[in-house]
Design a protein around this motif. Sequence first.
Motif, PDB file in Angstrom:
ATOM      1  N   ASP A   2       0.834  -1.190   0.000  1.00 19.71           N
ATOM      2  CA  ASP A   2       0.000   0.000   0.000  1.00 19.71           C
ATOM      3  C   ASP A   2       0.870   1.240   0.000  1.00 19.71           C
ATOM      4  O   ASP A   2       1.969   1.258   0.562  1.00 19.71           O
ATOM      5  N   PRO A   3       0.392   2.348  -0.618  1.00 18.56           N
ATOM      6  CA  PRO A   3       1.154   3.586  -0.572  1.00 18.56           C
ATOM      7  C   PRO A   3       1.379   4.041   0.859  1.00 18.56           C
ATOM      8  O   PRO A   3       0.540   3.870   1.721  1.00 18.56           O
ATOM      9  N   VAL A   4       2.566   4.638   1.078  1.00 20.39           N
ATOM     10  CA  VAL A   4       2.881   5.174   2.395  1.00 20.39           C
ATOM     11  C   VAL A   4       2.103   6.466   2.583  1.00 20.39           C
ATOM     12  O   VAL A   4       2.049   7.303   1.708  1.00 20.39           O
ATOM     13  N   LYS A   5       1.468   6.609   3.739  1.00 19.11           N
ATOM     14  CA  LYS A   5       0.731   7.835   4.032  1.00 19.11           C
ATOM     15  C   LYS A   5       1.679   8.831   4.687  1.00 19.11           C
ATOM     16  O   LYS A   5       2.278   8.555   5.709  1.00 19.11           O
ATOM     17  N   LEU A   6       1.788   9.986   4.062  1.00 23.84           N
ATOM     18  CA  LEU A   6       2.662  11.028   4.573  1.00 23.84           C
ATOM     19  C   LEU A   6       1.849  12.216   5.045  1.00 23.84           C
ATOM     20  O   LEU A   6       0.845  12.565   4.432  1.00 23.84           O
ATOM     21  N   VAL A   7       2.281  12.829   6.129  1.00 26.15           N
ATOM     22  CA  VAL A   7       1.706  14.090   6.585  1.00 26.15           C
ATOM     23  C   VAL A   7       2.761  15.160   6.337  1.00 26.15           C
ATOM     24  O   VAL A   7       3.828  15.145   6.944  1.00 26.15           O
ATOM     25  N   VAL A   8       2.468  16.079   5.402  1.00 27.21           N
ATOM     26  CA  VAL A   8       3.424  17.135   5.081  1.00 27.21           C
ATOM     27  C   VAL A   8       2.936  18.432   5.702  1.00 27.21           C
ATOM     28  O   VAL A   8       1.757  18.743   5.675  1.00 27.21           O
ATOM     29  N   ARG A   9       3.880  19.190   6.261  1.00 21.84           N
ATOM     30  CA  ARG A   9       3.522  20.364   7.049  1.00 21.84           C
ATOM     31  C   ARG A   9       3.943  21.673   6.406  1.00 21.84           C
ATOM     32  O   ARG A   9       3.682  22.738   6.957  1.00 21.84           O
ATOM     33  N   SER A  10       4.603  21.607   5.256  1.00 20.20           N
ATOM     34  CA  SER A  10       5.108  22.827   4.634  1.00 20.20           C
ATOM     35  C   SER A  10       5.406  22.552   3.172  1.00 20.20           C
ATOM     36  O   SER A  10       5.514  21.392   2.754  1.00 20.20           O
ATOM     37  N   PRO A  11       5.560  23.603   2.370  1.00 23.07           N
ATOM     38  CA  PRO A  11       5.992  23.385   0.982  1.00 23.07           C
ATOM     39  C   PRO A  11       7.318  22.646   0.899  1.00 23.07           C
ATOM     40  O   PRO A  11       7.514  21.822  -0.007  1.00 23.07           O
ATOM     41  N   GLU A  12       8.223  22.936   1.835  1.00 19.11           N
ATOM     42  CA  GLU A  12       9.516  22.241   1.815  1.00 19.11           C
ATOM     43  C   GLU A  12       9.332  20.729   1.921  1.00 19.11           C
ATOM     44  O   GLU A  12       9.970  19.965   1.187  1.00 19.11           O
ATOM     45  N   GLU A  13       8.469  20.298   2.837  1.00 17.34           N
ATOM     46  CA  GLU A  13       8.254  18.870   3.008  1.00 17.34           C
ATOM     47  C   GLU A  13       7.527  18.262   1.825  1.00 17.34           C
ATOM     48  O   GLU A  13       7.814  17.131   1.423  1.00 17.34           O
ATOM     49  N   LEU A  14       6.582  18.994   1.253  1.00 13.65           N
ATOM     50  CA  LEU A  14       5.883  18.501   0.072  1.00 13.65           C
ATOM     51  C   LEU A  14       6.857  18.308  -1.087  1.00 13.65           C
ATOM     52  O   LEU A  14       6.844  17.270  -1.766  1.00 13.65           O
ATOM     53  N   LEU A  15       7.714  19.292  -1.318  1.00 12.98           N
ATOM     54  CA  LEU A  15       8.687  19.194  -2.403  1.00 12.98           C
ATOM     55  C   LEU A  15       9.700  18.084  -2.148  1.00 12.98           C
ATOM     56  O   LEU A  15      10.155  17.427  -3.086  1.00 12.98           O
ATOM     57  N   ALA A  16      10.038  17.862  -0.882  1.00 16.68           N
ATOM     58  CA  ALA A  16      10.952  16.774  -0.559  1.00 16.68           C
ATOM     59  C   ALA A  16      10.321  15.415  -0.804  1.00 16.68           C
ATOM     60  O   ALA A  16      11.014  14.434  -1.096  1.00 16.68           O
ATOM     61  N   ALA A  17       8.986  15.349  -0.693  1.00 18.96           N
ATOM     62  CA  ALA A  17       8.290  14.076  -0.861  1.00 18.96           C
ATOM     63  C   ALA A  17       8.154  13.661  -2.317  1.00 18.96           C
ATOM     64  O   ALA A  17       8.123  12.466  -2.634  1.00 18.96           O
ATOM     65  N   ASN A 119       0.307  31.395  -5.871  1.00 15.87           N
ATOM     66  CA  ASN A 119      -0.931  32.056  -5.452  1.00 15.87           C
ATOM     67  C   ASN A 119      -0.659  33.262  -4.561  1.00 15.87           C
ATOM     68  O   ASN A 119      -1.301  34.296  -4.695  1.00 15.87           O
ATOM     69  N   THR A 120       0.277  33.119  -3.632  1.00 14.19           N
ATOM     70  CA  THR A 120       0.499  34.167  -2.634  1.00 14.19           C
ATOM     71  C   THR A 120       1.786  34.953  -2.849  1.00 14.19           C
ATOM     72  O   THR A 120       1.959  36.025  -2.263  1.00 14.19           O
ATOM     73  N   GLY A 121       2.719  34.408  -3.630  1.00 14.61           N
ATOM     74  CA  GLY A 121       4.007  35.060  -3.808  1.00 14.61           C
ATOM     75  C   GLY A 121       5.017  34.734  -2.728  1.00 14.61           C
ATOM     76  O   GLY A 121       6.173  35.156  -2.807  1.00 14.61           O
ATOM     77  N   ARG A 122       4.601  33.981  -1.712  1.00 16.87           N
ATOM     78  CA  ARG A 122       5.539  33.608  -0.650  1.00 16.87           C
ATOM     79  C   ARG A 122       6.609  32.686  -1.227  1.00 16.87           C
ATOM     80  O   ARG A 122       6.380  31.951  -2.184  1.00 16.87           O
ATOM     81  N   ASN A 123       7.792  32.720  -0.645  1.00 18.56           N
ATOM     82  CA  ASN A 123       8.888  31.908  -1.163  1.00 18.56           C
ATOM     83  C   ASN A 123       9.759  31.420  -0.022  1.00 18.56           C
ATOM     84  O   ASN A 123       9.630  31.860   1.124  1.00 18.56           O
ATOM     85  N   GLY A 124      10.639  30.512  -0.351  1.00 16.30           N
ATOM     86  CA  GLY A 124      11.532  29.970   0.654  1.00 16.30           C
ATOM     87  C   GLY A 124      12.566  29.054   0.038  1.00 16.30           C
ATOM     88  O   GLY A 124      12.630  28.887  -1.182  1.00 16.30           O
ATOM     89  N   SER A 125      13.389  28.479   0.874  1.00 15.15           N
ATOM     90  CA  SER A 125      14.431  27.546   0.446  1.00 15.15           C
ATOM     91  C   SER A 125      14.042  26.135   0.854  1.00 15.15           C
ATOM     92  O   SER A 125      13.320  25.931   1.834  1.00 15.15           O
ATOM     93  N   LEU A 126      14.531  25.179   0.087  1.00 17.75           N
ATOM     94  CA  LEU A 126      14.278  23.786   0.435  1.00 17.75           C
ATOM     95  C   LEU A 126      15.160  23.408   1.617  1.00 17.75           C
ATOM     96  O   LEU A 126      16.389  23.523   1.548  1.00 17.75           O
ATOM     97  N   SER A 129      16.471  19.546   6.468  1.00 17.27           N
ATOM     98  CA  SER A 129      15.777  18.773   7.505  1.00 17.27           C
ATOM     99  C   SER A 129      14.521  18.122   6.950  1.00 17.27           C
ATOM    100  O   SER A 129      14.196  16.978   7.296  1.00 17.27           O
ATOM    101  N   ALA A 130      13.794  18.824   6.065  1.00 15.70           N
ATOM    102  CA  ALA A 130      12.587  18.248   5.468  1.00 15.70           C
ATOM    103  C   ALA A 130      12.954  17.083   4.565  1.00 15.70           C
ATOM    104  O   ALA A 130      12.313  16.025   4.586  1.00 15.70           O
ATOM    105  N   THR A 131      14.000  17.260   3.762  1.00 12.75           N
ATOM    106  CA  THR A 131      14.442  16.189   2.874  1.00 12.75           C
ATOM    107  C   THR A 131      14.863  14.969   3.664  1.00 12.75           C
ATOM    108  O   THR A 131      14.507  13.827   3.334  1.00 12.75           O
ATOM    109  N   ASP A 132      15.620  15.193   4.729  1.00  8.78           N
ATOM    110  CA  ASP A 132      16.102  14.079   5.551  1.00  8.78           C
ATOM    111  C   ASP A 132      14.944  13.356   6.231  1.00  8.78           C
ATOM    112  O   ASP A 132      14.940  12.121   6.320  1.00  8.78           O
ATOM    113  N   ARG A 133      13.955  14.121   6.737  1.00 10.29           N
ATOM    114  CA  ARG A 133      12.837  13.485   7.423  1.00 10.29           C
ATOM    115  C   ARG A 133      12.039  12.604   6.466  1.00 10.29           C
ATOM    116  O   ARG A 133      11.688  11.477   6.797  1.00 10.29           O
TER     117      ARG A 133
END
Length: 346
Positions: A2-17, A119-126, A129-133
């Motif tokens: 079965d697919p692994v269920k992930l809970v992502v808390r930020s864009p960084e974690e989503l992009l890492a997934a 949508n919002t123009g907000r930005n950040g860096s990958l 810690s998100a990638t490692d998690r």
Amino acid sequence: MDPVKLVVRSPEELLAAVPHMLGFQPEESVVLVPFGQGLPSLRVDLPTTTQARADVWEAIHEGLHRHVHPGAQVALICFTSDDANAEHASRHLGTHLETIGVTTQLRLLAHADTWRDLNTGRNGSLATSATDRLAAQMVLAGAAQPVGSRQALAASLVGDRDPVAKVLAGVRAAASANTVPAERSWAHARLQQFHDDGNRLSDTDSARMLVAVEDINTRDALWSDMTRQNAPSHVALWSDLTRRAPDSVRTAPSTLLAFSSWLRGDGARAWCALDQIPPGPPYSMAALVASVLEHGLHPREWERLNTQMRDAATDIDETVAHPRPRRHEREGPRSVPTSYTRGHTR
């Protein structure tokens, strides 16, 4: 599996997934990630013209529509440095998704080590810690680590084919002196042994297995052995044999790899496996697997459709052109994010 269920808390974690979901790091791509179960995830080449954007929607909307449920939400992620095309492509796709009842919760542009919310123009860096998690979570779930690109995934299915080629004629002669049922019995027993020990087949056993699955009934017997539980073992076996098989005997193992990869939830590998089928006469099982992938059929349907699908494989019109993956590929997820919390963005 079965697919692994992930809970992502930020864009960084989503992009890492995403690379773990696809099996590789996407480039110049639009990736649709569903929140929760039901909708498939998919990756398509980033369209760069109005017509290309229309073609993308034409290619994917039917497979998506059949899985839409009330409250369906997705994220659209553009992996590119082309801001303008990312904006046009994600907005076009998001608008059309609304027409079938799917809300675009998030539109992201990802480039190198940075991201921006379109949508919002907000930005950040990958964040490392998100990638490692996410990597640790996938390892604990038993998933393979992603390769660097789709090209690298395709290249991983090409190996040294000379050793098997050298023994193939002798093995074929020996097999022809035996009965087909006896070879089928051997192939099934050898498959069960691989399930038990996971040891790589010798060149001789590899050649014998490749000759055995040329027989449709033998191939179907091994195909019928596949379950969502043993799919990883099938993927390992048929990946190895696809890498080592000469052109003359590569169609069956590549197709069995494609199906077991889909059953495992690895659509990218399934498409790459179909790419390994050499030019030749139409192969009905390959056409069937391509259809399953094109229509976004969920792997859980296999248990219910097992008998029907095997029967259908013999009925496919053999005059249909040899199946090849289409330009806009559905590459299914190893994992599906179950939630996204905007409050944790930064």
